[in-house]
Design an enzyme around this catalytic site. Sequence first.
Site, mmCIF file in Angstrom:
data_model
loop_
_atom_site.group_PDB
_atom_site.id
_atom_site.type_symbol
_atom_site.label_atom_id
_atom_site.label_comp_id
_atom_site.label_asym_id
_atom_site.label_seq_id
_atom_site.Cartn_x
_atom_site.Cartn_y
_atom_site.Cartn_z
ATOM 1 N N ASN A 1 -2.234 3.107 34.824
ATOM 2 C CA ASN A 1 -1.097 3.643 34.455
ATOM 3 C C ASN A 1 0.099 2.723 34.432
ATOM 4 O OD1 ASN A 1 -1.407 3.532 37.228
ATOM 5 N ND2 ASN A 1 0.017 5.415 37.423
ATOM 6 N N GLU A 2 0.046 1.566 34.807
ATOM 7 C CA GLU A 2 1.155 0.704 35.034
ATOM 8 C C GLU A 2 1.090 -0.505 33.811
ATOM 9 O OE1 GLU A 2 2.231 -0.592 38.838
ATOM 10 O OE2 GLU A 2 1.254 1.196 39.777
ATOM 11 N N MET A 3 0.224 -1.464 34.087
ATOM 12 C CA MET A 3 0.124 -2.777 32.972
ATOM 13 C C MET A 3 -1.361 -2.638 32.428
ATOM 14 S SD MET A 3 2.041 -5.660 35.274
ATOM 15 C CE MET A 3 2.343 -6.737 33.872
ATOM 16 N N ALA B 1 -3.772 -1.569 37.312
ATOM 17 C CA ALA B 1 -3.488 -0.121 37.345
ATOM 18 C C ALA B 1 -3.263 0.537 35.955
ATOM 19 C CB ALA B 1 -2.352 0.252 38.241
ATOM 20 N N HIS C 1 1.856 2.023 31.217
ATOM 21 C CA HIS C 1 0.701 1.915 29.785
ATOM 22 C C HIS C 1 0.809 3.197 29.175
ATOM 23 C CE1 HIS C 1 -2.381 0.207 27.291
ATOM 24 N NE2 HIS C 1 -3.122 1.361 27.952
#
Length: 187
Positions: free
Chosen positions: A138-140, A136, A96
Site C-alpha cells: 500500500n506504499e511503493m 509495502a 500504490h
Amino acid sequence: MQSNWETQQDAIVALYRQPISNWPKPTIDDGVQWKEFKSLPKLDSSYFSLMERPDVKLGKFLFFDPILSGSNQISCSSCHNPQTSWADHSSVPIGHDHLEGTRNTPSLLNVYARKELFWNGRAESLEEQALGPIEAHNEMSMDVTKLIPKLKAIKKYNKLFIDAFGDENYSIPELLKALGGFPAHTH
C-alpha cells in the site's frame, strides 16, 4: 468608538513599531536562563561539500525518483516532502493504487538522531527502515527482486553507484545505504 481591547492592541502595536532598544524587557520566570534570539549561524561550506559526496548524491537521486516504486509513480518524497517539513500533512498517506496507509507519515527532520524508526520502533537504522515502504503493497509496492535490475538498466545510476561504492555489482544493501545517507545528512 474603540473597545478597551482595541485600544490595548493599538498601544502594543505602537510600542513594537519603535526601535528594538525601546521594547520592554521580557518577564522571565524565576530559575529560567533567558537569552535574546540571535541570528542563526552561517552554514559552513562542509554542508555543501557533504551534498556532493557520491553516496549522499546517489541517495538524493533515489529519494526523489519514482523508479523505486512498482508503478514508477511514487517516490520517497511523495510522502516525505521537503516542502511540508519532510512529511505529507495528511492524516494517512496515499500509496500504490491509491491505497491508504494506516498511520500518518512521520517527518524526517532530525531523523539521524532517532534510535528507533517506524511508529512501533521496529527498525534501528535508516537503512533498515528504507526497505519497508519500498516493499509495502500500500506504499511503493516494489518487488525488490526486480529493483536492482531496473536500476542497472539506467547508465546514470550505474555510474552513481560506482562513484559511491566503487563497484558495479551493487545490490540492495548499497541502495539502502545510499537512501539512508541522504536524509541523515540533509536535515
